[in-house]
Design a protein around this motif. Structure first.
Motif, short mmCIF file in Angstrom:
data_model
loop_
_atom_site.label_atom_id
_atom_site.label_comp_id
_atom_site.label_asym_id
_atom_site.label_seq_id
_atom_site.Cartn_x
_atom_site.Cartn_y
_atom_site.Cartn_z
N HIS A 262 0.85 -1.19 0.00
CA HIS A 262 0.00 0.00 0.00
C HIS A 262 0.89 1.24 0.00
O HIS A 262 1.83 1.32 0.77
CB HIS A 262 -0.86 -0.04 1.27
N LYS A 263 0.59 2.20 -0.88
CA LYS A 263 1.38 3.44 -0.83
C LYS A 263 0.45 4.64 -0.58
O LYS A 263 -0.73 4.59 -0.89
CB LYS A 263 2.22 3.62 -2.09
N GLY A 264 1.02 5.67 0.00
CA GLY A 264 0.23 6.85 0.33
C GLY A 264 -0.48 6.66 1.66
O GLY A 264 -0.24 5.69 2.37
N VAL A 265 -1.37 7.59 1.99
CA VAL A 265 -2.05 7.51 3.27
C VAL A 265 -3.33 6.71 3.15
O VAL A 265 -3.91 6.60 2.07
CB VAL A 265 -2.37 8.91 3.85
N PHE A 266 -3.76 6.16 4.25
CA PHE A 266 -5.00 5.40 4.27
C PHE A 266 -6.13 6.31 4.70
O PHE A 266 -6.07 6.94 5.75
CB PHE A 266 -4.86 4.21 5.23
N SER A 267 -7.16 6.44 3.85
CA SER A 267 -8.31 7.27 4.22
C SER A 267 -9.48 6.37 4.57
O SER A 267 -10.03 5.68 3.71
CB SER A 267 -8.67 8.19 3.05
N ARG A 268 -9.85 6.35 5.84
CA ARG A 268 -10.97 5.50 6.25
C ARG A 268 -12.29 6.02 5.67
O ARG A 268 -13.18 5.24 5.34
CB ARG A 268 -11.04 5.43 7.79
N LEU A 269 -12.32 7.35 5.50
CA LEU A 269 -13.55 7.94 4.94
C LEU A 269 -13.79 7.41 3.54
O LEU A 269 -14.87 6.93 3.20
CB LEU A 269 -13.41 9.47 4.94
N GLU A 270 -12.73 7.47 2.70
CA GLU A 270 -12.86 7.00 1.33
C GLU A 270 -13.14 5.50 1.32
O GLU A 270 -13.95 4.98 0.54
CB GLU A 270 -11.56 7.29 0.58
N TYR A 271 -12.48 4.77 2.23
CA TYR A 271 -12.65 3.32 2.30
C TYR A 271 -14.09 2.94 2.60
O TYR A 271 -14.64 2.02 2.02
CB TYR A 271 -11.72 2.77 3.38
N GLN A 272 -14.71 3.73 3.52
CA GLN A 272 -16.07 3.38 3.91
C GLN A 272 -17.13 3.90 2.94
O GLN A 272 -18.16 3.28 2.77
CB GLN A 272 -16.36 3.87 5.33
N SER A 273 -16.82 5.02 2.29
CA SER A 273 -17.86 5.59 1.42
C SER A 273 -17.87 4.96 0.03
O SER A 273 -18.89 4.95 -0.63
CB SER A 273 -17.70 7.11 1.33
N ARG A 274 -16.73 4.44 -0.42
CA ARG A 274 -16.73 3.81 -1.75
C ARG A 274 -16.13 2.40 -1.67
O ARG A 274 -15.07 2.12 -2.23
CB ARG A 274 -15.93 4.67 -2.73
N PRO A 275 -16.81 1.50 -0.95
CA PRO A 275 -16.21 0.19 -0.66
C PRO A 275 -15.89 -0.64 -1.91
O PRO A 275 -15.00 -1.47 -1.87
CB PRO A 275 -17.25 -0.51 0.21
N SER A 276 -16.60 -0.40 -3.03
CA SER A 276 -16.38 -1.26 -4.19
C SER A 276 -15.07 -0.95 -4.90
O SER A 276 -14.46 -1.84 -5.49
CB SER A 276 -17.55 -1.14 -5.16
N ILE A 277 -14.65 0.31 -4.90
CA ILE A 277 -13.41 0.61 -5.61
C ILE A 277 -12.26 0.97 -4.70
O ILE A 277 -11.11 0.86 -5.06
CB ILE A 277 -13.60 1.76 -6.65
N SER A 278 -12.57 1.38 -3.47
CA SER A 278 -11.49 1.78 -2.59
C SER A 278 -10.97 0.59 -1.81
O SER A 278 -11.73 -0.11 -1.15
CB SER A 278 -12.00 2.85 -1.63
N GLY A 279 -9.69 0.34 -1.94
CA GLY A 279 -9.09 -0.79 -1.21
C GLY A 279 -9.59 -2.11 -1.72
O GLY A 279 -9.86 -3.02 -0.94
N ALA A 280 -9.71 -2.24 -3.07
CA ALA A 280 -10.27 -3.47 -3.65
C ALA A 280 -9.47 -4.71 -3.27
O ALA A 280 -10.02 -5.79 -3.16
CB ALA A 280 -10.34 -3.34 -5.17
N SER A 281 -8.17 -4.55 -3.08
CA SER A 281 -7.35 -5.74 -2.78
C SER A 281 -7.15 -5.94 -1.28
O SER A 281 -6.48 -6.87 -0.87
CB SER A 281 -5.99 -5.63 -3.47
N SER A 282 -7.73 -5.04 -0.46
CA SER A 282 -7.57 -5.21 0.99
C SER A 282 -8.60 -6.21 1.49
O SER A 282 -9.53 -6.57 0.78
CB SER A 282 -7.77 -3.87 1.69
N PHE A 283 -8.42 -6.66 2.70
CA PHE A 283 -9.46 -7.53 3.27
C PHE A 283 -9.67 -7.19 4.72
O PHE A 283 -8.79 -6.69 5.39
CB PHE A 283 -9.15 -9.01 3.07
N LYS A 284 -10.90 -7.44 5.20
CA LYS A 284 -11.17 -7.09 6.58
C LYS A 284 -11.77 -8.22 7.38
O LYS A 284 -12.01 -8.07 8.57
CB LYS A 284 -12.02 -5.83 6.67
N ASN A 285 -12.03 -9.37 6.75
CA ASN A 285 -12.42 -10.50 7.58
C ASN A 285 -11.95 -11.82 7.00
O ASN A 285 -11.65 -11.93 5.82
CB ASN A 285 -13.93 -10.52 7.85
#
Ligand SMILES: *[C@@H]1O[C@H](CO)[C@@H](O)[C@H](O)[C@H]1NC(C)=O
Ligand SMILES: *[C@@H]1O[C@H](CO)[C@@H](O)[C@H](O)[C@H]1NC(C)=O
Length: 472
Positions: A262-285
């Motif tokens: 991952h490069k750059g800063v992590f924005s939780r706002l962006e992650y939560q508001s656009r779940p389909s495209i933001s952090g597509a390769s991340s996982f949370k469960n």
């Protein structure tokens, strides 16, 4: 006087070994056998590469009986090879069944291009002029290279996969076709070795005819893969058996996202508001498959209990869904512990010779993960003797002694270690041991005598006159 057994057998075994080494290396591996038809299906939809190979093999009419069939791998593949399984078709038509075969690394002399050989032992030899069908499955870990190696939160993950357009084999291959299956339609590029075609998420190489032994035509595929690259760098599973009724399991995980960093800063706002495209390769469960009838399940990390886990149980299995405190992006780590109890009678049995054994599942209960380094410690009850692990594949094994409350002599602990573990390793294994039930009385007796001593001390105290009074 007859010589004692060991002195007689050792030279004979050595001689046999030397003879077999000489005879096998002087024999060209392609002797008699050829591959009439080969179909290779490479599954690249997950973080792990799975290859399904179907080989129709024929032994030449003028050859001798063949007892093994060789599979070839490149040195890089061998380094990442987690498991190779093979079966052989037996019976015709409706009665057709696939019988599992033994596979072992072969000590045959290296092939011209440095490929390493594994031999599939055929069970019943293949007679001259006969044909048979083998099905092989092998799994490669750490074989998808993220490219670009660093991505930002809004980017998709792309990976490279390298292989050969034709089957690497020590045999002549008459006809073959190879398929590569990808998870999505986004395939950036793939090497063409005509005939090569693409249909949706699949690329087809072949049909190719008449390939010489040891042929290799490198190909490179570049495609999108956003599946969770969950890598468990280290897992220690501790299994404690108490003959008072339970088996306690504690699992310590060191988890990593093994995909593009991952490069750059992590924005939780962006992650939560656009779940389909933001952090597509991340996982949370992640999902852990546990035995049925588990109880006292907990999931915690260094801060404390993590409440975001859900347990579903039915009569066949239990599923625990865990959610770390933060979503994992490429290169991020987290460590946590899962613990649970299991009823003793489901896992510990008496064997025919009067001993006991525990029957558990090897590997890792978290689905779709790779474990780089797995340690299983089976802590036997105090007083157990002659521990004997039975595991269906090679593991590094040793014994140690653990101590817990009230232990006098310590508990024999069987330690099993294995690297590069995948879901295919989740098979039953056993640890046999001798146990004298008299030892079950040791702890209660100690408690009773401690309580007894305490009372004796109290009574003695009450009957002693310790006051510094005036003597009459
Ligand atoms: C954590 O959870 C376990 C099992 O649910 C419980 O026994 C323990 O008391 C909890 N610990 C804390 C610190 O909440
Ligand atoms: C171990 O348990 C599995 C099922 O969980 C069962 O299929 C297998 O036969 C058992 N093995 C032994 C030796 O009891």
């Amino acid at each position: 006087m007859p010589p004692s057994l060991p002195t007689l057998t050792t030279p004979i075994l050595l001689l046999l070994f030397l003879l077999s080494a000489v005879s096998s290396s002087s024999l060209p591996p392609e002797d008699g056998i050829r591959v009439v038809y080969s179909e290779k299906r490479i599954d690249l939809t997950g973080p792990i590469v799975k290859v399904f190979l179907t080989l129709k093999i024929e032994n030449a009419p003028a050859a001798s009986d063949a007892s093994q069939v060789l599979l070839a791998f490149t040195p890089t593949e061998v380094e990442h090879l987690a498991i190779v399984k093979a079966t052989r078709a037996e019976g015709k038509h409706k009665k057709k069944a696939y019988i599992p075969l033994l596979v072992e690394a072969s000590d045959l002399a290296a092939t011209p291009n440095g490929a390493r050989l594994y031999s599939v032992l055929l069970g019943t030899p293949l007679k001259p002029g006969e044909a048979t069908t083998l099905k092989v499955l092998y799994v490669l870990t750490h074989s998808l290279e993220p490219f670009p190696a660093e991505i930002s939160q809004s980017e998709s993950q792309l990976v490279y996969y390298r292989d050969s357009a034709v089957l690497l084999s020590p045999y002549h291959v008459l006809e073959q076709v190879n398929y590569i299956k990808m998870p999505s339609n986004r395939i950036e590029s793939f090497t063409r070795v005509d005939p090569t075609s693409r249909a949706g998420t699949e690329v087809k190489y072949g049909t190719y005819n008449n390939q010489m032994p040891n042929s290799y035509l490198p190909i490179l595929v570049h495609y999108e893969n956003n599946r969770p690259f969950a890598i468990i760098e280290e897992l220690v599973r501790k299994v404690e058996i108490s003959h008072w009724g339970n088996v306690q399991i504690t699992e310590q995980y060191k988890l990593k996202h093994g995909g593009a960093r991952h490069k750059g800063v992590f924005s939780r706002l962006e992650y939560q508001s656009r779940p389909s495209i933001s952090g597509a390769s991340s996982f949370k469960n992640l999902l852990a498959r546990l035995p049925p009838r588990v109880y006292s399940v907990y999931y915690r990390d260094e801060i404390g209990n993590i409440s975001s886990s859900h347990l579903r149980t039915d009569s066949h299995k239990s599923e625990l869904e865990i959610e770390p405190r933060y979503p994992l992006f490429g290169g991020w780590h987290c460590t946590f512990t899962i613990g649970y109890g299991l009823p003793l009678q489901d896992f510990v049995f008496e064997s025919i010779d009067g001993g006991r054994y525990i029957n558990l599942t090897f590997g890792c209960p978290l689905l779709d993960t790779v474990v780089d380094d797995l340690t299983i410690k089976v802590v036997l009850p105090e007083g157990s003797k002659n521990p004997q692990p039975v595991v269906p594949f090679l593991t590094e094994q040793h014994l140690e002694t653990s101590y817990s409350y009230l232990d006098v002599v310590g508990r024999t602990t069987v330690v099993l270690k294995k690297k590069n573990v995948v879901g295919e390793h989740n098979v039953p294994f056993q640890v046999h041991y001798d146990f004298n039930p008299i030892f079950m009385l040791a702890e209660p007796l100690m408690l009773i005598s401690a309580v007894f001593l305490f009372f004796v001390a109290c009574i003695a105290y009450l009957h002693m006159d310790l006051s510094i009074g005036k003597s009459s």
